[in-house]
Design an enzyme around this catalytic site. Structure first.
Site, PDB file in Angstrom:
ATOM      1  N   VAL A 147      -7.173  -4.007  -9.080  1.00  0.00           N
ATOM      2  CA  VAL A 147      -6.834  -4.670  -7.828  1.00  0.00           C
ATOM      3  C   VAL A 147      -5.538  -5.464  -7.964  1.00  0.00           C
ATOM      4  O   VAL A 147      -4.713  -5.504  -7.053  1.00  0.00           O
ATOM      5  CB  VAL A 147      -7.987  -5.593  -7.375  1.00  0.00           C
ATOM      6  N   ALA A 148      -5.343  -6.074  -9.115  1.00  0.00           N
ATOM      7  CA  ALA A 148      -4.120  -6.848  -9.341  1.00  0.00           C
ATOM      8  C   ALA A 148      -2.893  -5.951  -9.338  1.00  0.00           C
ATOM      9  O   ALA A 148      -1.808  -6.359  -8.913  1.00  0.00           O
ATOM     10  CB  ALA A 148      -4.225  -7.589 -10.671  1.00  0.00           C
ATOM     11  N   GLU A 162      -2.466  -3.736  -2.355  1.00  0.00           N
ATOM     12  CA  GLU A 162      -3.387  -3.315  -1.301  1.00  0.00           C
ATOM     13  C   GLU A 162      -3.037  -3.908   0.053  1.00  0.00           C
ATOM     14  O   GLU A 162      -3.411  -3.359   1.088  1.00  0.00           O
ATOM     15  CB  GLU A 162      -4.840  -3.662  -1.671  1.00  0.00           C
ATOM     16  N   ASP A 205      26.422   4.971  28.226  1.00  0.00           N
ATOM     17  CA  ASP A 205      26.827   5.109  29.617  1.00  0.00           C
ATOM     18  C   ASP A 205      27.743   3.941  29.943  1.00  0.00           C
ATOM     19  O   ASP A 205      27.849   2.990  29.173  1.00  0.00           O
ATOM     20  CB  ASP A 205      25.577   5.090  30.509  1.00  0.00           C
ATOM     21  N   ASP A 241       0.378 -12.880  -3.193  1.00  0.00           N
ATOM     22  CA  ASP A 241       0.760 -11.640  -2.508  1.00  0.00           C
ATOM     23  C   ASP A 241       0.741 -11.741  -0.986  1.00  0.00           C
ATOM     24  O   ASP A 241       1.465 -11.013  -0.316  1.00  0.00           O
ATOM     25  CB  ASP A 241      -0.182 -10.498  -2.931  1.00  0.00           C
TER      26      ASP A 241
END
Length: 878
Positions: free
Chosen positions: A265-266, A270, A312, A705
């Site tokens: 997980v680190a 995620e 335009d 994070d």
């Protein structure tokens, strides 16, 4: 407006307020059945569907089974916190997108209680009278009762690309039936609504659709692929660590499993997809505040890469507030029209009202006209095209106040560049001078019709060019008598005309556009004017804005059609300023396609139904929100609510800012994750006591994070961002130098934290290779030091990634208050976890001395030194 009508027309005044309410009550609102939105609890549960989160939940269950209650509760609490943050971000993003979609909702022109009104398409009810014009998207199923050469694109229902002619037939009502979602290609008319919402043909088809696929942006797809790749690598590393710890280091099964999962997980970013989506959605909101509505997230990315803007002229570079300033008659020469705004009482025509030629000129301009003006309070407003409204105002100033009974009308189109109508036995026409003169055989002078010779024709064109060179848009007027029994077509009606005179309108450049043009030049973005207007007029406006000069080349639509694709490529490849004038829709589309083949990223502006193909083909289609046709808005990816070119430049600047910030937080997250992995893996390989427990690794993830990466996502733009050339849209973020940068920073983070951890162990009397109990005071203190150092060094690392080249102390780097807030929250979290007695029991931490906290700060700040050294070397090599 007189049109071909049926005998059974509805009430002339339209519905009354009471009838509107009754109709809505009986037939319902004009909205389609929509898919039932996903419930909040389903959204929340979806946050737990990620593979790694599932593994963590399994680990929680195993922890409970083995009696590790504290670890289980902590890990579950962190998983719950991550899920909650992801849910909140997703919920806010969806609400932002819903709000933006409401802002671009279509409108319909209806007749109610005797007044023409603009209302939201969702407010249309059965019985409403729709006022139909070219470019309008039809809001509901309706029955035509008055038509004017109307053609409708029904491809959205039938798949047939050829426009359908509609006509009135008492025996076949289907011939005059029009349908919701279809588009008026040409002509106009009036129709009474017979079905709304789910009862329409479009609504019935929509009910069959049960799902709608949302397209992800290229960058989001790239990040997802990166996440999958990194996940695989992380799972492999975690599996090796489990085997290594359980079989070679004699850790318990539960310790090895929890630690391996925590490492995975680190290592995996995620939260990266959510952070990207949130950054894009916030960018959309910022652009909406700047009057640019971005319809798709992927467009936000592409904006920053724009290299060419095909713009335009009218309404985009100019204010689209036409004022008739000058006129010309063969019998009189030039004359002035004074005043400002759309108030007919403000100013006058400097020619006597008894002048026959002038009266004829203004009568034609007033009769061949679909616009109207009205006074609301003290303000005069227009309904319809600003050019036609300006002609109507000028006619009022001259004293023309007739109610015209128009017969057969041939609406303006981009091929003929003319509009004509039958009034009182005459065909009255207005249009581009050169197109109109080509259909004239006589001219009007002192109330008499004279033969148009080459000399007079040359004199008229010279005056038209003189007006155009003075930045005036020029229109001519002509007429002829209708012969008895004559069957009219546009070609026959607009032939053998009698030329009357010219009117020149001024549409002042927007004040903000000159600065925007200068900004484009600095940013390496080219501006190409593509207009249906006269080339000399366009060049005059372009000169005022700094886009062109006297030598700027003008290519007309006729010139363009003579050039082969190879020749046009050669011209566009030179990257010189060119003005494309008098172009047709096919010409505009061709220009866009060739620019794209040359590798340019093209933004195109447009407001009419004929602009839709080019808007769709462009990388970024930009439609005008005020005066744009519904079809143009549907085809575009960006809608300007103020119709200003300067807003396009603001949008490009915002696109560059968002992309730059993505690089910042992607690099930051990856460098932090690599640092965490390095600390754990090296410690295991060197047989050191484990620096971080599974719980502490997860806390590092939570502390560094989320908020900091979001803070980088809203970092202010680099002041010099719009002084650099556009980025290559095909380049990937994860490339050589970028990868080396975050690998370098990750390695430095890991080694500095390991060095500090090793120092604490040695200072406490530990010897290399000596076993150390997990709950010993020395290990708890060293582990807490490693945890605090890892969080603090990553917080300092944020400043390194705010710019990859500028010093973190550079004045060019703008303030970001949310960044400081996120740092404050993260530091407070670290202090609570390390120093609070209750937290020490839960997380297995130990208080640090003042000297140790000083060392934590020193290690954290030292990351700035290493990166400043790299940046200095980079700047010296440049």
């Amino acid at each position: 407006m007189k049109m071909t009508k049926t005998k059974n027309s509805p009430k002339k005044t339209g519905l009354s307020p009471a009838e509107i309410l009754a109709s809505r009550e009986k037939h319902g609102a004009n909205v389609l059945a929509v898919k039932k939105p996903e419930s909040w609890w389903r959204k929340f549960l979806r946050q737990f569907s990620d593979l790694l989160v599932v593994v963590l939940i399994v680990a929680v269950a195993i922890s409970f089974a083995f009696g590790e209650i504290v670890d289980a509760l902590v890990i579950f609490g962190i998983v719950l916190a991550n899920a909650t943050i992801g849910f909140v971000q997703e919920f806010k993003t969806e609400k932002m997108l819903e709000a933006l979609q409401k802002l671009v909702a279509l409108e319909s022109k209806v007749l109610r209680a005797g007044k023409i009104q603009m209302i939201s398409a969702s407010e249309v009810v059965v019985g409403d009278i729709l006022i139909l014009e070219e470019g309008v998207k039809i809001a509901a199923d309706a029955q035509l009762f008055a038509i004017d050469e109307i053609k409708i694109d029904e491809s959205i229902l039938t798949g047939e690309s050829i426009a359908v002619n509609k006509f009135l037939d008492e025996k076949d009502e289907r011939a005059a039936k029009i349908f919701s979602g279809t588009t008026i290609v040409s002509g106009g008319g009036r129709a009474v609504v017979v079905a709304v919402g789910r009862s329409t043909e479009f609504g019935k088809i929509a009910e069959l659709a049960t799902t709608t696929k949302k397209s992800d942006s290229p960058l989001t797809k790239e990040m997802r692929n990166i996440g999958i790749f990194v996940s695989k690598i992380s799972v492999a590393i975690s599996a090796l660590l489990f085997i290594f710890g359980y079989f070679l280091r004699d850790y318990s099964f539960i310790e090895s499993l929890l630690f391996a999962v925590a490492v995975a997980v680190a290592a995996v970013p995620e939260g990266l997809p959510v952070t990207i989506t949130t950054a894009l959605a916030l960018g959309m909101r910022r652009l909406a505040d700047k009057k640019a509505l971005v319809r798709e997230l992927k467009s936000v990315e592409t904006l920053g890469a724009t290299t060419v803007i095909c713009s335009d002229k009218t309404g985009t570079l100019t204010r689209n507030e036409m004022l008739v300033r000058r006129g010309w008659l063969a019998s009189h020469g030039d004359f002035e029209i004074t005043g400002r705004g759309y108030d007919p009482g403000n100013g006058a025509v400097e020619i006597v009202r008894k002048h026959l030629d002038a009266r004829k000129l203004f009568e034609i301009m007033d009769a061949v006209n679909d616009a109207d003006i009205s006074k609301k309070g003290q303000i005069w407003k227009i309904i319809g095209d600003p050019t036609e409204a300006a002609l109507r105002v000028a006619a009022r100033k001259f004293g023309i106040t007739k109610k015209w009974r128009r017969g057969r009308t041939f609406p303006f189109d981009s091929n003929r560049k003319l509009m004509s109508t039958v009034v009182g036995g005459e065909i009255l026409a207005k249009g581009a001078p050169e197109k109109l003169l080509a259909r004239c055989s006589h001219f009007f002078e002192n109330g008499k019709i004279k033969k148009l010779d080459a000399t007079t024709k040359k004199r008229i064109l010279a005056h038209a060019e003189f007006f155009a060179d003075d930045a005036l848009r020029v229109l001519g007027a002509a007429f002829r008598a209708v012969r008895k029994g004559e069957k009219l077509t546009p070609e026959k009606a607009e032939s053998n005309l009698v030329f009357v005179g010219l009117l020149g309108m001024h549409d002042a450049p927007r004040k903000e556009v000159a600065d925007a043009v200068a900004a484009c030049r600095l940013a390496g973005i080219r501006i190409t004017i593509v207009t249906g207007d006269f080339g000399i007029t366009a060049r005059a406006i372009a000169r005022e804005l700094g886009i062109a000069d006297e030598k700027t080349r003008i290519l007309t639509g006729d010139d363009l059609r003579k050039l082969s694709t190879r020749e046009l490529k050669k011209i566009l490849r030179k990257k010189e300023n060119i003005i494309f004038a008098r172009v047709k829709p096919a010409d505009k589309l061709r220009i866009v396609e060739i620019y794209k083949k040359l590798g340019e990223v093209v933004a195109v502006t447009g407001d009419g139904v004929n602009d839709a193909p080019a808007l769709k083909r462009a990388d970024i289609g930009v439609a005008m929100g005020r005066c744009g046709a519904d079809v143009a808005k549907e085809a575009a990816s960006v809608i300007l609510t103020n119709d200003s070119f300067a807003t396009i430049v603001d949008a490009i600047s915002e696109g560059r800012r968002i992309y730059g910030n993505m690089r910042k937080f992607i690099g930051y997250i990856f460098s932090c994750n690599i640092g965490e992995l390095l600390v754990v893996v090296v410690a295991i390989l060197l047989d050191l006591p484990l620096p971080l427990t599974a719980v502490l690794i997860l806390l590092v993830d939570l502390g560094t994070d989320l908020l900091p990466s979001l803070a980088l996502g809203i970092d202010p733009a680099d002041p010099l961002a719009m002084r650099e050339p556009p980025r290559d849209p095909h380049s990937r973020i994860l490339r050589g130098k970028f990868i080396f940068h975050f690998l370098w920073m990750g390695a430095v983070i890991g080694l500095l934290v390991l060095g500090g951890y090793f120092g604490i162990l040695l200072s406490g009397g530990w010897h290399f290779g000596e076993a150390l109990a997990d709950d010993s005071p020395l290990h708890l203190r060293a582990s807490s030091f490693a945890f605090a150092s890892l969080v603090v060094i990553q917080l300092f690392n944020i400043f390194n990634f705010r710019s990859t080249t500028l010093s973190a102390f550079s004045r060019r780097i703008q303030k970001n208050l949310f960044l400081w807030f996120s740092i404050f929250v993260s530091i407070a979290l670290v202090l609570i976890i390390v120093e609070l007695p209750l937290a020490q029991k839960v997380f297995g931490t130990h208080s640090l001395s003042l000297g140790e906290w000083t060392a934590v700060g020193a290690i954290g700040a030292s990351i700035l030194f290493f990166e400043e050294a790299r940046k200095l070397i980079f700047r010296l090599q440049k």
